[in-house]
Motif scaffolding. Structure first.
Motif, short mmCIF file in Angstrom:
data_model
loop_
_atom_site.label_atom_id
_atom_site.label_comp_id
_atom_site.label_asym_id
_atom_site.label_seq_id
_atom_site.Cartn_x
_atom_site.Cartn_y
_atom_site.Cartn_z
N THR A 275 91.90 -10.98 25.79
CA THR A 275 92.83 -11.68 26.69
C THR A 275 93.37 -12.95 26.05
OG1 THR A 275 91.78 -10.72 28.63
CG2 THR A 275 93.09 -12.70 29.00
N TYR A 276 92.54 -13.63 25.28
CA TYR A 276 92.99 -14.85 24.60
C TYR A 276 94.11 -14.53 23.60
CZ TYR A 276 88.84 -17.16 26.53
OH TYR A 276 87.89 -17.69 27.39
N VAL A 277 93.93 -13.42 22.89
CA VAL A 277 94.93 -12.99 21.91
C VAL A 277 96.22 -12.57 22.62
CG1 VAL A 277 95.38 -11.42 19.98
CG2 VAL A 277 93.04 -12.20 20.42
N LEU A 278 96.07 -11.87 23.74
CA LEU A 278 97.23 -11.40 24.51
C LEU A 278 98.05 -12.57 25.06
CD1 LEU A 278 95.37 -8.43 26.12
CD2 LEU A 278 97.57 -8.18 24.95
N LYS A 403 89.85 -19.61 16.81
CA LYS A 403 89.29 -18.56 15.95
C LYS A 403 90.23 -17.37 15.75
CE LYS A 403 84.48 -19.59 17.12
NZ LYS A 403 83.42 -19.25 18.08
N ILE A 404 91.31 -17.30 16.51
CA ILE A 404 92.21 -16.14 16.44
C ILE A 404 92.95 -16.13 15.11
CG2 ILE A 404 94.29 -15.09 17.46
CD1 ILE A 404 93.24 -16.18 20.19
N SER A 405 92.98 -14.94 14.49
CA SER A 405 93.65 -14.79 13.19
C SER A 405 94.94 -13.99 13.35
CB SER A 405 92.73 -14.07 12.20
OG SER A 405 92.55 -12.72 12.62
N VAL A 406 95.77 -14.00 12.30
CA VAL A 406 96.99 -13.22 12.27
C VAL A 406 96.65 -11.73 12.43
CG1 VAL A 406 98.84 -12.45 10.72
CG2 VAL A 406 98.35 -14.88 10.94
N GLU A 407 95.55 -11.31 11.82
CA GLU A 407 95.12 -9.91 11.90
C GLU A 407 94.75 -9.54 13.34
OE1 GLU A 407 94.73 -6.18 10.56
OE2 GLU A 407 95.54 -7.87 9.42
N ASP A 408 94.12 -10.46 14.07
CA ASP A 408 93.75 -10.21 15.47
C ASP A 408 94.99 -9.87 16.31
OD1 ASP A 408 91.06 -10.74 15.03
OD2 ASP A 408 91.26 -12.88 15.49
N ILE A 409 96.10 -10.56 16.05
CA ILE A 409 97.33 -10.33 16.80
C ILE A 409 97.78 -8.89 16.65
CG2 ILE A 409 99.76 -11.03 17.10
CD1 ILE A 409 97.90 -13.31 17.88
N LYS A 410 97.78 -8.41 15.41
CA LYS A 410 98.20 -7.02 15.13
C LYS A 410 97.25 -6.02 15.80
CE LYS A 410 99.75 -5.40 10.98
NZ LYS A 410 99.96 -5.39 9.52
N ILE A 411 95.95 -6.25 15.65
CA ILE A 411 94.95 -5.32 16.21
C ILE A 411 95.12 -5.20 17.72
CG2 ILE A 411 92.47 -5.00 16.65
CD1 ILE A 411 92.02 -6.34 13.83
N VAL A 412 95.21 -6.34 18.40
CA VAL A 412 95.28 -6.34 19.87
C VAL A 412 96.62 -5.79 20.37
CG1 VAL A 412 95.32 -7.85 21.91
CG2 VAL A 412 93.56 -8.15 20.16
N ALA A 413 97.72 -6.11 19.68
CA ALA A 413 99.03 -5.56 20.06
C ALA A 413 99.02 -4.04 19.97
CB ALA A 413 100.12 -6.15 19.17
N ASN A 414 98.40 -3.51 18.92
CA ASN A 414 98.34 -2.05 18.75
C ASN A 414 97.38 -1.39 19.74
OD1 ASN A 414 99.92 -0.89 16.30
ND2 ASN A 414 99.20 -2.88 15.62
N LYS A 415 96.44 -2.15 20.22
CA LYS A 415 95.45 -1.60 21.17
C LYS A 415 96.04 -1.41 22.57
CE LYS A 415 90.64 -2.74 22.44
NZ LYS A 415 89.60 -3.76 22.24
N TYR A 416 96.92 -2.33 22.98
CA TYR A 416 97.37 -2.32 24.39
C TYR A 416 98.86 -2.05 24.60
CZ TYR A 416 92.82 -4.48 25.06
OH TYR A 416 91.46 -4.73 25.05
#
Length: 431
Positions: A275-278, A403-416
């Motif tokens: 949710t933080y990434v979203l 702690k959020i990384s650029v990679e986290d953004i991609k992972i979470v966007a692709n997940k939801y």
């Protein structure tokens, strides 16, 4: 370039100190003392919202937000507001899917008054036919003004939730359905009150200018004798089946002149790390002139007159809506295609470190700003206690964003953010 050192130092200087305790009847109390200004803020948050409603009984939590100002055993009808106003204060309340909150801000020597008023609300609220009938008409009028006569309002508050959720009560609008308002009885409302307006389902927060021992004694005096509620509030989460194919729906809206597309996604609960990434993704897509949707869909390609996104994170699930209203001679399919291109671009290429730093900077400033006012501190203290069971997150929650990384953004966007697990609603005028 983003530099958090100054903000970190600033944050240390503004660390929120608090004291919390739980009464024998289950009422949780949080105190935050700040003698800077001669004011106190008092809030009582009840863990009851749309989530606690059943078929045919929608809108109860919101109805109570109105009913609780009608008076009590020792307070005449309409006197809640009079007590506050005549003592130089202000008060209000709100309801959402998970909670109902009542709050007052008063001169600090009026703390006993505020606590007495809230204890009356918790123990002796007036639930009679006259009060119910008055507030039933008030809520119907509110529904007409805010939902029935507003463009896009019904799609967002009723249609989309009912398509995203098949079993969970998040499918109901907060304000409820008129047929349920008309058929609810005094017995129904009394049962709701006796179930949820109890100390073991409430969090009381006192912030501002007070003396700790005196405030604690006052709270004990007014609240400790209120009986504990009878039910166990550890509710089992209602699990939804995953959406495996895009749900497409066209809603004909009598209030709309400009057609719009609403792409809606079901998200995880608010306490989930994703949710933080979203929240950052939401901001990258639609917050400010440099955001993806504003820059590309509205300004560059000029397909939408208005577009954006908003994220509603709740206790059991979240809802993320990306929307756009078309420009003349543009079709909803064309606009959807371009918004989808922005979503796919985010999923494939992610965001730059500069974009991420900019968002972290925004959330860092917001985090500090939210803790500047007494009402903001009170709201955060009760929020972190209720949902995270960790009140001290008021001081440390920002670490999750850091702690959020650029990679986290991609992972979470692709997940939801996938077409096959969303609702695509076209909101169109009467042709």
């Amino acid at each position: 370039m983003f530099n958090s050192n100054h903000l970190k130092a600033n944050h240390e200087a503004t660390k929120i100190r608090f004291f919390e305790e739980t009464l024998i009847n289950g009422l949780h109390i949080i105190f935050h003392q700040d003698n800077t200004n001669p004011l106190v803020s008092i809030s009582v948050l009840y863990h009851v919202g749309t989530k606690n409603e059943f078929p045919g009984k929608s809108g109860f939590a919101h109805f109570f937000e109105h009913l609780m100002f009608e008076g009590s055993k020792n307070i005449k009808k309409g006197d809640f507001f009079k007590y506050i106003a005549s003592n130089g204060g202000k008060n209000n309340a709100y309801t959402n899917h998970d909670e109902t909150c009542y709050y007052e801000i008063l001169p600090s020597d009026r703390l006993p008054l505020a606590l007495w008023l809230e204890s009356e609300r918790m123990l002796h609220a007036k639930i009679d036919e006259e009060s119910i009938n008055i507030q039933r008409e008030v809520v119907k009028e509110e529904k007409k003004m805010q939902i029935e006569n507003q463009p896009y309002a019904k799609a967002i508050s009723e249609i989309i939730p009912s398509l995203l959720f098949k079993k969970h009560p998040y499918k109901y609008p907060i304000i409820g359905f008129e047929k349920d308002l008309n058929t609810a009885t005094k017995k129904d409302y009394k049962k709701f009150y006796e179930t949820y307006y109890v100390p073991n389902n409430a969090t009381l927060v006192v912030t501002g200018d007070f003396e700790m021992n005196e405030a604690r004694n006052l709270v004990h005096r007014y609240f400790s004798s209120i009986p504990k509620g009878k039910i166990d509030f550890n509710m089992k989460k209602i699990e939804e089946e995953p959406i495996k194919k895009e749900i497409f729906f066209t809603y004909v809206d009598k209030n709309t002149k400009v057609p719009g597309v609403f792409l809606s996604y079901r998200l995880p609960k608010m306490t989930d790390e994703d949710t933080y990434v979203l929240k950052i993704i939401d901001h990258v897509l639609s917050s400010g002139e440099s955001s993806r949707i504003m820059k590309n869909v509205i300004n560059k390609k000029q397909l939408a007159s208005y577009a954006g996104s908003f994220l509603d994170s709740m206790e059991d699930y979240g809802i993320f809506i990306i929307y756009g209203l078309i420009n003349p001679k543009i079709t909803l399919d064309q606009l959807t295609k371009v918004i989808d291109e922005e979503i796919e671009n985010l999923k494939k290429k992610g965001i730059t470190q500069y974009e991420l730093n900019k968002q972290k900077n925004f959330f860092e400033k917001k985090f500090l700003f939210d803790n500047y006012s007494m009402s903001g501190i009170a709201s955060n203290l009760s929020h972190y206690f209720l949902y995270y069971k960790n009140t001290n997150l008021i001081n440390t929650d920002i670490e999750k964003y850091r702690k959020i990384s650029v990679e986290d953004i991609k992972i979470v966007a692709n997940k939801y953010l996938n077409k096959n697990c969303r609702v695509r609603l076209y909101n169109v005028p009467i042709s």
